[in-house]
Design an enzyme around this catalytic site. Structure first.
Site, mmCIF file in Angstrom:
data_model
loop_
_atom_site.group_PDB
_atom_site.id
_atom_site.type_symbol
_atom_site.label_atom_id
_atom_site.label_comp_id
_atom_site.label_asym_id
_atom_site.label_seq_id
_atom_site.Cartn_x
_atom_site.Cartn_y
_atom_site.Cartn_z
ATOM 1 C CG HIS A 98 0.577 0.088 0.283
ATOM 2 N ND1 HIS A 98 -0.549 0.688 0.788
ATOM 3 C CD2 HIS A 98 1.490 0.117 1.282
ATOM 4 C CE1 HIS A 98 -0.331 1.067 2.034
ATOM 5 N NE2 HIS A 98 0.898 0.718 2.360
ATOM 6 C CG HIS A 100 5.406 -1.685 3.274
ATOM 7 N ND1 HIS A 100 5.869 -0.412 3.498
ATOM 8 C CD2 HIS A 100 4.075 -1.661 3.579
ATOM 9 C CE1 HIS A 100 4.865 0.352 3.937
ATOM 10 N NE2 HIS A 100 3.769 -0.387 3.990
#
Ligand code: AMP
Length: 138
Positions: A98, A100
């Site tokens: 992932h 941010h």
């Protein structure tokens, strides 16, 4: 056992969804570093950058740019950081690749930087050759 992010994609855990397409999913971080802190994930579960197939990394990068543009338009921050942690030593907590997006406002101190170190050119050239010798051309 599926990661918490896979369970979010599958709707088993609630999330504040921002965007979704075939390969990527974006939602608000539940412990935001700043107002508008958003996560972009690869729907397929891979632990980190190096285990995620390159074409899916590219899909996440394109979604990251798209969502960052939307954050800038919606919230008008002064800037934003893209943060991507790999490994516990680097602060990774959820082992599902992932990215941010952390909107920033002047003076907010939301993301701590590093202390700039010192190096000489000989050392930098030595490191550069160690690394470049490992770069695969394919
Ligand atoms: P990392 O340290 O890069 O692994 O970051 C994991 C991020 O996932 C943290 O910023 C958490 O706040 C966020 N997070 C964990 N669980 C959830 C959740 N259920 N919904 C939204 N964000 C989450």
């Amino acid at each position: 056992m599926s990661s918490i992010f896979t369970r979010i994609v599958n709707g088993e855990i609630p999330s504040a969804k921002v965007y979704e397409d075939d390969h990527t999913f974006a939602f608000m971080d539940i412990h935001p570093a700043s107002r508008g802190h958003t996560l972009v994930i690869c729907k397929e579960e891979y632990p980190d950058l190096l285990t995620t197939p390159a074409e899916l990394v590219a899909a996440v990068a394109i979604t990251t740019r798209r969502v960052a543009q939307a954050i800038v338009a919606a919230l008008q921050p002064d800037g934003f950081n893209i943060v991507q942690n790999n490994g516990a030593a680097a602060g990774q907590v959820v082992f599902h690749y992932h990215v941010h997006i952390i909107p920033r406002w002047e003076g907010d101190r939301a993301v701590r930087g590093w202390e700039p170190g010192t190096a000489n050119m000989a050392e930098l050239h030595e490191l550069a050759s160690l690394i470049s010798a490992q770069i695969k051309t394919s």
